[in-house]
Design an enzyme around this catalytic site. Structure first.
Site, PDB file in Angstrom:
ATOM      1  N   GLY A  48       0.772  -1.101   0.009  1.00 31.35           N
ATOM      2  CA  GLY A  48      -0.011  -0.045  -0.083  1.00 31.35           C
ATOM      3  C   GLY A  48       0.796   1.331  -0.040  1.00 31.35           C
ATOM      4  N   GLU A  81      -0.699   4.081  -0.828  1.00 36.68           N
ATOM      5  CA  GLU A  81      -1.302   5.092  -1.919  1.00 36.68           C
ATOM      6  C   GLU A  81      -2.011   6.192  -1.425  1.00 36.68           C
ATOM      7  OE1 GLU A  81      -2.287   1.297  -2.516  1.00 36.68           O
ATOM      8  OE2 GLU A  81      -2.303   1.307  -4.778  1.00 36.68           O
ATOM      9  N   TYR A 109       5.280  -3.189  -9.219  1.00 36.54           N
ATOM     10  CA  TYR A 109       4.278  -2.623 -10.384  1.00 36.54           C
ATOM     11  C   TYR A 109       5.236  -2.339 -11.549  1.00 36.54           C
ATOM     12  CZ  TYR A 109      -0.391  -2.152  -7.941  1.00 36.54           C
ATOM     13  OH  TYR A 109      -1.344  -2.472  -7.449  1.00 36.54           O
ATOM     14  N   ASP A 136      -4.255 -11.637  -1.579  1.00 30.15           N
ATOM     15  CA  ASP A 136      -3.896 -10.046  -1.621  1.00 30.15           C
ATOM     16  C   ASP A 136      -3.597  -9.787  -0.172  1.00 30.15           C
ATOM     17  OD1 ASP A 136      -2.653  -7.805  -3.071  1.00 30.15           O
ATOM     18  OD2 ASP A 136      -4.729  -7.125  -3.805  1.00 30.15           O
TER      19      ASP A 136
HETATM   20 ZN    ZN Z   1      -2.350  -5.952  -7.240  1.00 28.15          ZN
END
Ligand code: ZN
Length: 389
Positions: free
Chosen positions: A68, A70, A130, A285
């Site tokens: 996280g 974000e 990512y 997740d």
């Molecule tokens: Zn993801």
């Protein structure tokens, strides 16, 4: 130390009926309808009392070192605790970095995986985050796979998402070939885990890669394929063609209201269309943030994903959608073990690791969890905890 588990109903995941199991050296040494040992053999006898015995669950997408961030630094999620994993019946996890490859690092991810392994479960990691080019441990994706036993693939790499590096088909094909080469040299399966976002481009990039390159389809595992109805339609098409599809079990009510397909319900939908479930996996997740965006694309709230949602979703497929345990269980046992090439995992079988979960037959509540022959959870309570619990 020997452990004799008696009187359990085994789902291997195939139903094998009532069995006794002898565990030694972290392995399942023997499985028979009746095992009797000489009274001079030191052994711990455990009566399963007719409970279901399942393979330890495998969760191939967990932000073990935290994820996280974000919504600013304060929204970075903390590292996961051992008991968050074991009380969920999970005995094998694959750690992944996620959105943040800047303040989070591969050394940190590998160290956390090593820590969890020392605490008693089995761990692997994916290299990168990512964005392409991937941040790796050695400077090369191929070298990571060859030299670091815990690295079994790359990911999660974001595609079709506003947070992605907007990779081209050529870039993605190059990454996949680096994974494939490293995997071949190291005798691994070699997976590329693709984070699928909400963009309407969906699987277009992956389909282009499969068309334009010679990379076999089995290397790719697109995840979050249940995040909206249109991506789920694509997931069904892709699975029908023999592709792997991963459904995310962590969710929040707002996502479901917006059209996310609850992971448990995907199995019934696929089954109704006659699509084989062999390429289907569930992952939690876990420990990732679950950001909620408003119409302007701004963050308006955060939650943390739970590993416990993994088996909950399998149990819901049985309880709410009427699948048999034999049908639903492979998505968190046999299928990930095969797709990710996890030796000795995913089955209750002689010679396999003694990773086992005992559940109540009527409620499917988790009673006990054994990882590499050691009780981690007993009577629903964690009996082994991490160093800083
Ligand atoms: Zn993801």
């Amino acid at each position: 130390m020997l452990t004799l588990l008696q009187n359990v109903q085994v789902y291997a995941p195939r139903f094998l009926g009532r069995q006794d199991l002898l565990l030694a050296g972290g392995k399942i040494c023997s499985m028979r309808e009746c095992i009797r040992l000489d009274s001079n053999v030191p052994v711990t006898v455990v009566d399963g009392e007719g409970r279901y015995l399942l393979p330890g669950f495998i969760d191939c997408h967990v932000h073990i070192a935290g994820g996280g961030g974000e919504g600013g630094f304060a929204t970075r999620t903390p590292p996961i605790r051992l008991t968050d994993i074991t009380t969920a019946g999970v005995t094998t996890v694959v750690g992944t970095l996620g959105t943040d490859g800047t303040t989070r690092s591969m050394p940190e991810l590998l160290a956390k995986a090593n820590a969890l392994e020392e605490e008693g479960i089995t761990t692997f990691i994916q290299t990168g985050s990512y964005h392409l080019p991937l941040r790796t441990l050695t400077g090369s994706v191929t070298d990571d796979l060859v030299f670091i036993p815990k690295v079994i693939g790359a990911g999660e790499v974001a595609v079709a998402d506003h947070r992605s590096s907007c990779p081209t088909a050529q870039e993605l094909a190059r990454l996949a070939s680096q994974v494939r080469l490293g995997a071949m040299l190291a005798g691994k399966a070699g997976t590329v885990n693709l984070h699928m976002g909400d963009s309407r481009r969906m699987l277009a990039l992956l389909e282009e890669v499969l068309q334009e390159s010679d990379i076999p389809m089995r290397h790719f595992v697109p995840t979050h394929m249940n995040r909206n109805p249109y991506l789920f339609e694509k997931a069904m098409e892709y699975a029908a063609k023999g592709g792997n599809v991963d459904f995310t079990t962590s969710t929040v009510p707002a996502y479901l209201e917006e059209g996310e397909i609850a992971a448990y319900h995907t199995l019934k939908r696929l089954k109704e269309k006659g699509i084989p479930l062999a390429g289907v996996t569930f992952t939690s997740d876990g420990q990732g943030s679950l950001p909620r965006f408003n119409e302007q694309g701004e963050i308006c709230g955060l939650d943390v994903g739970k590993v416990s949602s993994l088996f909950q979703s399998v149990a819901d497929a049985v309880r709410k959608d009427g699948l048999t345990l034999e049908e639903a269980l492979p998505v968190i046992t046999e299928n990930p073990a095969r797709i990710y090439g996890l030796q000795g995992k995913g089955h209750v079988e002689e010679g396999f690791d003694a990773d086992l979960v005992l559940v109540e037959p009527d409620t499917l509540a988790i009673h006990s969890v054994i990882a590499k022959g050691r009780f981690m959870v007993r009577d629903g309570k964690a009996v082994v905890t991490g160093a800083y619990h």
